[in-house]
Write an enzyme that holds these catalytic residues in place. Structure first.
Site, short mmCIF file in Angstrom:
data_model
loop_
_atom_site.label_atom_id
_atom_site.label_comp_id
_atom_site.label_asym_id
_atom_site.label_seq_id
_atom_site.Cartn_x
_atom_site.Cartn_y
_atom_site.Cartn_z
N GLU A 23 89.04 36.88 -28.17
CA GLU A 23 89.32 35.47 -28.47
C GLU A 23 88.64 34.98 -29.75
OE1 GLU A 23 89.62 32.80 -24.90
OE2 GLU A 23 88.60 34.47 -23.94
N SER A 79 92.39 32.78 -22.57
CA SER A 79 93.51 32.53 -23.48
C SER A 79 94.79 33.24 -23.05
CB SER A 79 93.15 32.94 -24.92
OG SER A 79 92.16 32.09 -25.44
N TYR A 116 98.83 28.42 -28.12
CA TYR A 116 98.27 28.27 -29.46
C TYR A 116 99.27 28.23 -30.61
CZ TYR A 116 93.96 29.40 -26.99
OH TYR A 116 92.91 29.39 -26.12
N ARG A 176 86.55 23.22 -18.01
CA ARG A 176 87.93 22.91 -17.63
C ARG A 176 88.30 23.74 -16.41
NH1 ARG A 176 91.35 25.15 -21.58
NH2 ARG A 176 92.48 26.20 -19.92
N ASP A 227 91.72 24.88 -14.16
CA ASP A 227 93.18 24.93 -14.14
C ASP A 227 93.67 25.14 -12.72
OD1 ASP A 227 92.97 24.84 -16.92
OD2 ASP A 227 93.13 27.02 -17.13
N GLU A 271 91.55 29.05 -12.29
CA GLU A 271 90.37 29.59 -12.97
C GLU A 271 89.54 28.48 -13.59
OE1 GLU A 271 91.26 31.15 -17.21
OE2 GLU A 271 93.01 31.74 -16.03
N ASN A 280 87.15 27.47 -17.04
CA ASN A 280 86.79 27.76 -18.44
C ASN A 280 85.48 27.03 -18.72
OD1 ASN A 280 89.39 29.02 -19.92
ND2 ASN A 280 90.02 27.60 -18.33
N GLY A 288 88.73 25.79 -25.37
CA GLY A 288 89.10 25.66 -26.78
C GLY A 288 88.93 24.24 -27.30
#
Length: 321
Positions: free
Chosen positions: A27, A158, A224, A263, A265, A278, A280, A284
């Protein structure tokens, strides 16, 4: 009654800040983009910030570069292994340098999708059925979940290495592709409902974002590069339901030892029930990223967001000590 005067932002209170970005994970390109945006924001805020890339200062040179004699704290914007898995956090604790976000334990667990789901299951939090694939023999456990399946490396972010498998042959191919990135591969029951993400800032869950993509799932390109991905914020849910999902995500984040910012999800299953995906712990911060989008919906601009993330280095997280 007199209104209290607004607090004046004082960049000097943060001292000298090392912005750690880049690194050597898969990443790295995203981390460099995130880091460039954060660097510009901290500079606009008048903070004494220096860019540090572990890929450019490997080994013992990194310890010397991050000496407490040079810096007072670190802003971590490393994504992926080496940065989001507790390694850099452990190094900074050895040096005695405060840093942003989750501590060693929360980072290590959050980076491991398998351990995360085990903890959620033990805590009674909803997450889709799953199987760990370490070798070809384990494929049978995954097949028992029923097709289609989502296959993903257990320690990548990602959406790297992720694929949908509709039958045994596709499962074998997806596992082999994911195993090139990670020896631990996760197979998860396919979820067909709407996908959401919940950004967390301190003790606050920010407004939910619903993700819509014409792709089979929210993959790297959809995240992205593509302009076809839709980000709905407000997410369209009734307020009471959104609040319930925000509470669930805060519980999920804390269950794995997450702190500071991050974060979570989740998706809905075919019955409309939430299933956690998951965590984070260093999301990002690019122009396509979700945390800045959610912050903007809460009235927090990008510079303020960076300042509030930096503020998490001023408070010792439960798993830092």
């Amino acid at each position: 009654m007199k209104t209290p005067a607004p607090t004046v932002f004082d960049p000097a209170r943060y001292g000298r800040v090392a912005l750690i970005l880049g690194g050597t994970s898969e990443e790295r390109p995203i981390s460099l983009r995130s880091g460039a945006a954060v660097l510009a924001a901290l500079q606009r805020l008048g903070i004494d910030v220096t860019r540090i890339d572990p890929a450019e200062t490997p080994g013992s040179a990194l310890f010397e570069a991050l000496s407490p004699a040079r810096f007072d704290r670190a802003f971590l914007i490393l994504h992926g292994r080496g940065g989001e898995d507790g390694q850099i956090q452990g190094a900074l604790e050895t040096l005695g340098l405060p840093y942003t976000g989750s501590g060693v334990l929360g980072s290590a667990i959050g980076m491991d999708k398998y351990r995360t789901k085990q903890i959620w299951g033990g805590a009674g939090l909803p997450t889709a059925e799953f199987a760990l694939i370490l070798n070809e023999t384990d494929l049978e456990q995954a097949i028992d979940l029923g097709f289609p399946l989502m296959v993903k490396p257990a320690h990548e972010g990602s959406s790297l290495g992720m694929a949908r498998a509709n039958d045994r042959d596709e499962l074998v191919a997806a596992w082999r592709a994911a195993a090139k990135l990670d020896s631990s591969v996760l197979a998860e029951r396919w979820l067909s409902g709407a996908e959401y993400t919940c950004a967390i800032l301190g003790q606050q869950a920010l407004p939910l974002i619903q993700l819509e993509t014409p792709h089979v799932f929210y993959d790297f390109d959809a995240k992205y590069q593509a302009n076809s991905t839709s980000y709905l914020c407000p997410c369209g849910l009734p307020q009471q339901l959104e609040s319930a999902y925000q509470t669930l995500c805060l519980e999920a984040f804390r269950a794995v030892g997450g702190s500071g910012w991050g974060r979570v999800d989740f998706m809905l299953d075919d019955r409309g029930s939430p299933e956690l995906l998951e965590v984070n712990t260093i999301p990002g911060m690019t122009d396509h990223s979700l945390v800045p989008m959610a912050a903007a919906a809460a009235g927090i601009d990008f510079d303020q967001l960076c300042a509030r993330i930096l503020e998490t280095s001023m408070v010792e997280a439960p798993s830092h000590g």
